[in-house]
Design a protein around this motif. Sequence first.
Motif, mmCIF file in Angstrom:
data_model
loop_
_atom_site.group_PDB
_atom_site.id
_atom_site.type_symbol
_atom_site.label_atom_id
_atom_site.label_comp_id
_atom_site.label_asym_id
_atom_site.label_seq_id
_atom_site.Cartn_x
_atom_site.Cartn_y
_atom_site.Cartn_z
ATOM 1 N N VAL A 91 -5.368 28.986 -25.907
ATOM 2 C CA VAL A 91 -4.194 28.926 -25.763
ATOM 3 C C VAL A 91 -3.368 29.482 -26.777
ATOM 4 O O VAL A 91 -3.067 28.393 -27.727
ATOM 5 C CB VAL A 91 -3.743 27.650 -24.940
ATOM 6 C CG1 VAL A 91 -2.320 27.638 -24.794
ATOM 7 C CG2 VAL A 91 -4.406 27.482 -23.882
ATOM 8 N N THR A 92 -3.029 30.527 -27.005
ATOM 9 C CA THR A 92 -2.296 31.166 -28.055
ATOM 10 C C THR A 92 -1.065 31.838 -27.544
ATOM 11 O O THR A 92 -0.789 32.236 -26.168
ATOM 12 C CB THR A 92 -3.004 32.248 -28.801
ATOM 13 O OG1 THR A 92 -3.548 33.328 -28.046
ATOM 14 C CG2 THR A 92 -4.256 31.464 -29.389
ATOM 15 N N PHE A 93 0.080 32.129 -28.422
ATOM 16 C CA PHE A 93 1.080 33.031 -28.093
ATOM 17 C C PHE A 93 0.799 34.289 -27.579
ATOM 18 O O PHE A 93 1.206 34.804 -26.418
ATOM 19 C CB PHE A 93 1.980 33.315 -29.331
ATOM 20 C CG PHE A 93 3.133 33.841 -29.028
ATOM 21 C CD1 PHE A 93 4.255 33.239 -28.431
ATOM 22 C CD2 PHE A 93 3.327 35.282 -29.402
ATOM 23 C CE1 PHE A 93 5.355 34.008 -28.124
ATOM 24 C CE2 PHE A 93 4.758 35.730 -29.404
ATOM 25 C CZ PHE A 93 5.631 35.218 -28.606
ATOM 26 N N GLU A 94 -0.391 34.956 -28.148
ATOM 27 C CA GLU A 94 -0.937 36.335 -27.768
ATOM 28 C C GLU A 94 -1.507 36.197 -26.194
ATOM 29 O O GLU A 94 -1.178 37.223 -25.371
ATOM 30 C CB GLU A 94 -2.069 36.712 -28.559
ATOM 31 C CG GLU A 94 -2.456 38.052 -28.466
ATOM 32 C CD GLU A 94 -3.748 38.667 -29.155
ATOM 33 O OE1 GLU A 94 -4.656 37.576 -29.858
ATOM 34 O OE2 GLU A 94 -4.103 39.665 -28.990
ATOM 35 N N LEU A 95 -2.017 35.094 -25.836
ATOM 36 C CA LEU A 95 -2.784 35.044 -24.617
ATOM 37 C C LEU A 95 -1.437 35.024 -23.474
ATOM 38 O O LEU A 95 -1.551 35.867 -22.653
ATOM 39 C CB LEU A 95 -3.619 33.701 -24.272
ATOM 40 C CG LEU A 95 -3.897 33.431 -22.832
ATOM 41 C CD1 LEU A 95 -5.138 34.253 -22.515
ATOM 42 C CD2 LEU A 95 -4.252 31.833 -22.754
ATOM 43 N N LEU A 96 -0.439 34.399 -23.773
ATOM 44 C CA LEU A 96 0.541 34.070 -22.847
ATOM 45 C C LEU A 96 1.329 35.474 -22.925
ATOM 46 O O LEU A 96 1.826 35.822 -21.751
ATOM 47 C CB LEU A 96 1.486 33.052 -23.199
ATOM 48 C CG LEU A 96 0.890 31.445 -23.301
ATOM 49 C CD1 LEU A 96 1.854 30.513 -23.892
ATOM 50 C CD2 LEU A 96 0.374 31.211 -21.827
ATOM 51 N N LYS A 97 1.562 36.100 -24.284
ATOM 52 C CA LYS A 97 1.965 37.351 -23.921
ATOM 53 C C LYS A 97 1.191 38.380 -23.136
ATOM 54 O O LYS A 97 1.921 39.360 -22.539
ATOM 55 C CB LYS A 97 2.254 37.748 -25.424
ATOM 56 C CG LYS A 97 3.554 37.504 -26.086
ATOM 57 C CD LYS A 97 4.997 38.264 -25.496
ATOM 58 C CE LYS A 97 6.288 37.840 -25.815
ATOM 59 N NZ LYS A 97 6.838 37.159 -24.781
ATOM 60 N N ASN A 98 0.048 38.317 -23.335
ATOM 61 C CA ASN A 98 -0.923 39.290 -22.404
ATOM 62 C C ASN A 98 -0.606 38.915 -21.034
ATOM 63 O O ASN A 98 -0.389 39.866 -20.421
ATOM 64 C CB ASN A 98 -2.236 39.111 -22.935
ATOM 65 C CG ASN A 98 -2.811 39.891 -24.024
ATOM 66 O OD1 ASN A 98 -2.117 40.436 -24.548
ATOM 67 N ND2 ASN A 98 -4.114 39.788 -24.233
ATOM 68 N N ILE A 99 -0.612 37.830 -20.581
ATOM 69 C CA ILE A 99 -0.425 37.672 -19.115
ATOM 70 C C ILE A 99 0.839 37.844 -18.742
ATOM 71 O O ILE A 99 0.999 38.545 -17.598
ATOM 72 C CB ILE A 99 -0.710 35.802 -18.759
ATOM 73 C CG1 ILE A 99 -2.053 35.690 -19.113
ATOM 74 C CG2 ILE A 99 -0.465 35.757 -17.244
ATOM 75 C CD1 ILE A 99 -2.421 34.257 -19.129
HETATM 76 C C1 NAG Z 1 -4.628 40.501 -25.145
HETATM 77 O O1 NAG Z 1 -4.782 41.818 -24.821
HETATM 78 C C2 NAG Z 1 -5.311 42.620 -25.732
HETATM 79 C C3 NAG Z 1 -5.293 44.300 -25.057
HETATM 80 O O2 NAG Z 1 -5.810 44.328 -23.743
HETATM 81 C C4 NAG Z 1 -6.743 42.257 -26.209
HETATM 82 O O3 NAG Z 1 -7.448 43.228 -26.872
HETATM 83 C C5 NAG Z 1 -6.692 40.864 -26.526
HETATM 84 O O4 NAG Z 1 -8.110 40.354 -26.702
HETATM 85 C C6 NAG Z 1 -5.943 40.039 -25.680
HETATM 86 N N1 NAG Z 1 -5.821 38.663 -26.284
HETATM 87 C C7 NAG Z 1 -6.262 37.521 -25.551
HETATM 88 C C8 NAG Z 1 -5.933 36.303 -26.487
HETATM 89 O O5 NAG Z 1 -6.144 37.599 -24.408
#
Ligand code: NAG
Length: 393
Positions: free
Chosen positions: A328-336
């Motif tokens: 659970v990171t900022f990046e995961l939530l941004k991705n979703i």
């Molecule tokens: C977020 O998306 C990028 C690009 O699709 C991917 O490389 C990365 O692993 C993803 N990160 C997480 C935390 O899901």
Amino acid sequence: MKAEKVWRLGMGDVHILPGSRHRAPMRKPMWIIVLVLFVCVFLLCAYIFPPQSSSACYLFSSRGCKGFVDWLPPAPAREYTDEEIASRVVIKDILNTRPIVSKKSKIAFMFLSPGSLPFEKLWDKFFQGHEGRFSVYVHASKTKPVHVSRYFVNRDIRSDPVIWGKISMVDAERRLLANALQDPDNQQFVLLSDSCVPLYHFNYIYDYLMYTNISFVDCFKDPGPHGNGRYSDRMLPEVEVKDFRKGAQWFSMKRQHAIIVMADSLYYSKFRSYCQPGLEGRNCIADEHYLPTFLQMVDPGGIANWSVTHVDWSERKWHPKSYRARDVTFELLKNITSIDVSVHVTSDEKRREVQSWPCLWNGIQKPCYLFARKFTPETLQNLLLLFSNYSAS
Ligand SMILES: *[C@@H]1O[C@H](CO)[C@@H](O)[C@H](O)[C@H]1NC(C)=O
Ligand SMILES: *[C@@H]1O[C@H](CO)[C@@H](O)[C@H](O)[C@H]1NC(C)=O
Ligand SMILES: *[C@@H]1O[C@H](CO)[C@@H](O)[C@H](O)[C@H]1NC(C)=O
Ligand SMILES: *[C@@H]1O[C@H](CO)[C@@H](O)[C@H](O)[C@H]1NC(C)=O
């Protein structure tokens, strides 16, 4: 089939023409007149009856003869039973009522859970300051929940045990809807699990759900074993295999749809009897098929065909990915929250088909997801830390 024969006959006539011209030159003028007449009638009909999306047209569309197909009489529609006529007239009338969205309109958050809700503290933060614009209902099927948020205290409804895959899951959803419908201010009904979390602040979610006329119900056609392979023709005549659909159970539904789900006993009883795990060698999961199939049959344009609750199936296991604290990171939530295309993968191993369509909200492409699952209870601290950050975006 009849349409196809007629068409082939027509084509045959056209191809025979040049040959017959050589063998019988004296009849040439006659043939030319017939040919010209044929083409004129064809063009005239194509003009009078422009291509429409009839089932016959769909059959022929790849052969590029749309205009001609509309020339043919339509395939006879199935005769409805008394029950279907009665059911459809009630449903049509309910769907024609105007939605009333006012300052008093509320979203019903309906939690389907075995017991206590691990993210009550997070939801508490989410709801804070928005009193009067939401209501909470909890269906705890195993143990009485211990509530830590004032928004959840005394919000448990009477519950029954729920067995995964069985009709008791649909019954619990209907029980939540019935309770939430008692409040006339509830206009949208969101089904959530104990592992669901919100991805945005309250106002964004409120506006997204309230200011559109569609329900976010997941729905797609899966010709594979986990789709149509679960269909039983004992659902006939009301539910034909061409209408059978699949979709994730986590929905958000407008009031009219919640009412027609309450009013329906005809289609529901078909699924109760013939969509069960282990019935006649099929593993039909009622909560994945009943609502998508039913709503697609009675109001296809009224559902978005995707769910606003994200879940990660990319690992291709029997269950979706469960997020642990380290995930659970900022990046995961941004991705979703950056996903704006809805993707569905059929279960046909040989011809695995990926269906995707943009998430259109009142015609504008928007992020698809407002909620996400499955989060394990250990992620709570991370989510609380992140919430002030991502919820303001
Ligand atoms: C977020 O998306 C990028 C690009 O699709 C991917 O490389 C990365 O692993 C993803 N990160 C997480 C935390 O899901
Ligand atoms: C929803 O439907 C109502 C009544 O038909 C209409 O007034 C309203 O503009 C529609 N809203 C949207 C967002 O399409
Ligand atoms: C959902 O899919 C159905 C076909 O199954 C289609 O008729 C309908 O227009 C779609 N809904 C939206 C909002 O695009
Ligand atoms: C909050 O968001 C910013 C980007 O807007 C990011 O740099 C920061 O790391 C985030 N904070 C946390 C705690 O994730």
